[in-house]
Design an enzyme around this catalytic site. Structure first.
Site, mmCIF file in Angstrom:
data_model
loop_
_atom_site.group_PDB
_atom_site.id
_atom_site.type_symbol
_atom_site.label_atom_id
_atom_site.label_comp_id
_atom_site.label_asym_id
_atom_site.label_seq_id
_atom_site.Cartn_x
_atom_site.Cartn_y
_atom_site.Cartn_z
ATOM 1 N N GLU A 192 5.559 -3.491 0.626
ATOM 2 C CA GLU A 192 5.638 -3.272 -0.817
ATOM 3 C C GLU A 192 4.849 -2.016 -1.092
ATOM 4 O O GLU A 192 3.622 -2.007 -1.068
ATOM 5 C CB GLU A 192 5.066 -4.476 -1.577
ATOM 6 N N ALA A 238 1.927 6.201 4.207
ATOM 7 C CA ALA A 238 1.300 6.652 5.447
ATOM 8 C C ALA A 238 0.880 5.467 6.318
ATOM 9 O O ALA A 238 1.174 5.418 7.515
ATOM 10 C CB ALA A 238 0.093 7.529 5.132
ATOM 11 N N CYS A 246 0.957 0.671 -8.884
ATOM 12 C CA CYS A 246 2.198 1.292 -8.416
ATOM 13 C C CYS A 246 3.211 1.502 -9.531
ATOM 14 O O CYS A 246 4.095 2.351 -9.410
ATOM 15 C CB CYS A 246 2.825 0.458 -7.290
ATOM 16 N N GLY A 301 0.805 -1.217 0.000
ATOM 17 C CA GLY A 301 0.000 0.000 0.000
ATOM 18 C C GLY A 301 0.829 1.254 0.000
ATOM 19 O O GLY A 301 1.884 1.317 -0.627
ATOM 20 N N ASN A 302 0.379 2.252 0.766
ATOM 21 C CA ASN A 302 1.020 3.557 0.742
ATOM 22 C C ASN A 302 1.907 3.785 1.960
ATOM 23 O O ASN A 302 1.837 3.066 2.960
ATOM 24 C CB ASN A 302 -0.031 4.669 0.637
#
Length: 385
Positions: free
Chosen positions: A277, A258, A311, A255-256
């Site tokens: 990842e 944050a 991504c 994911g991201n």
């Protein structure tokens, strides 16, 4: 992506199976089977300090959530199963992999329908990105698992002779797998494959941002896999936070950044190893001498697959001034060839996952200060196009 495989706007009718042409979109079918109705519109985003994308349908007071008691029970079950040694034999691991393959083969239509409901994903993209990709990984794992499990002989130091030495790969234990929303089936199953290959038990937490796929995973995985070794927990921020407070033998998150920081902080509390990842930047470079039609199709294939929600989608292109006019002209020609005058009416173009992300992307366009060279359709918040 070879130019020959860059997705055209439409496949010839003869190339599309009749069942696929006749498949109706079942946006709410899987939610109903889970005992709840997915909302017709994605609920308003609710930012949190954890960074999770939005509130889940389960987070509303009138909707069912996964209770702390259920999470604790699932955690205890996985721990007990691993301690029993059930997951270590080759036969058990192969059985789980074959069951995953069977699940994907038997429910490819269900996967396509769920992705259509969550992301407006065309069937071809659903099959390529979330079904075929999983089947390829499963087949590779089945073909190689026996050799991966063999002890690897290594040199024994003189001080330890006449002993012999070998590297023996042992399962870590109980793994937490946190899946993202952009490829909600693929990136829930793909990390599960090596975890099962290694003989681990796994708790799978699908993304709440893709509720149709989340519900589908919660329904299918218990039908095909060992229910005491692989457990699915659904829910939103509260459930994710509860899971991260527990001690795991390994955590996997896609994911991201944050959310990754939150996951890493939680893992650090127990010195838990983790695999992250995360997304990055993927610039493209076009120089004189390049095959411009091929280069443009490859850039478009990467950028428009899943509406760019991937991504490895190109973030920007650095184009040499000498070929810029040709590149721009080729982009315009290919856009029309692939999606017609209005991509919003094309059945080959995905949608942004929810209103919050639509507003974010639309704001980038409106505040960029750049010039839109070609726009095949107008942004529409209602359809998230």
């Amino acid at each position: 992506i070879p130019a020959s495989t860059a997705a055209p706007a439409q496949l010839p009718a003869a190339a599309v199976p009749p069942r696929a042409r006749a498949m109706a979109v079942k946006d709410l079918a899987h939610a109903r089977e889970c005992g709840e109705l997915a909302p017709k519109e994605v609920e308003e985003a609710r930012p949190t300090e954890q960074g999770f994308a939005k509130a889940h349908v389960h987070d509303s007071p009138e909707a069912r959530r996964t209770s702390d008691t259920e999470i604790d029970k699932a955690y205890a079950t996985l721990q007990a199963t691993f301690r029993s040694g059930r997951t270590k034999p080759l036969e058990w691991r192969l059985a789980q992999l074959r069951a995953l393959r069977k699940m994907c083969e038997e429910h490819s239509d269900d996967v396509a329908a769920a992705l259509k409901g969550d992301l407006g994903r065309p069937r071809m993209e659903a099959v390529l990105g979330d079904v075929a990709a999983i089947l390829g990984e499963v087949d590779y794992a089945i073909a190689n698992l026996k050799s991966w499990m063999k002890p690897e002989k290594v040199t024994t130091p003189a001080t330890q002779q006449p002993a012999s030495s070998a590297i023996v790969r042992e399962p870590k234990g109980v793994v937490l797998q946190l899946a993202p929303w952009n490829f909600p089936m693929n990136l829930a199953i793909a990390p599960l494959i090596p975890a099962l290959c290694a003989g681990n038990c796994v708790l799978v937490k699908p993304s709440e941002v893709s509720p149709n796929t989340e519900c589908l995973l919660a329904r299918l995985l218990p039908q095909y896999l060992d229910t005491e070794a692989v457990i699915v927990i659904t829910g939103g921020v509260a459930e994710s936070s509860k899971l991260l407070a527990l001690r795991w033998d390994h955590i996997m998150y896609t994911g991201n950044g944050a959310v990754a920081r939150h996951v890493a902080r939680a893992a650090a509390e127990h010195l838990t190893p983790l695999t992250l990842e995360l997304g990055g930047k993927s610039p493209t470079l076009v120089l004189p001498g390049a095959n411009i039609p091929v280069a443009v199709k490859r850039i478009m294939a990467g950028k428009f697959f899943n509406c760019g929600q991937i991504c490895v989608a190109p973030d920007y292109a650095l184009v040499h001034k000498d070929v810029l006019p040709e590149v721009v002209a080729e982009f315009k020609r290919s856009l029309k060839e692939w999606y017609g005058d209005d991509a919003g009416a094309s059945d080959s173009y995905s949608r942004i996952v929810n209103e919050r992300h639509f507003d974010r992307v639309n704001s980038l366009l409106e505040t960029s200060g750049g010039t839109v060279l070609a726009q095949h359709g107008k942004p529409d918040r209602a359809s998230k196009f």
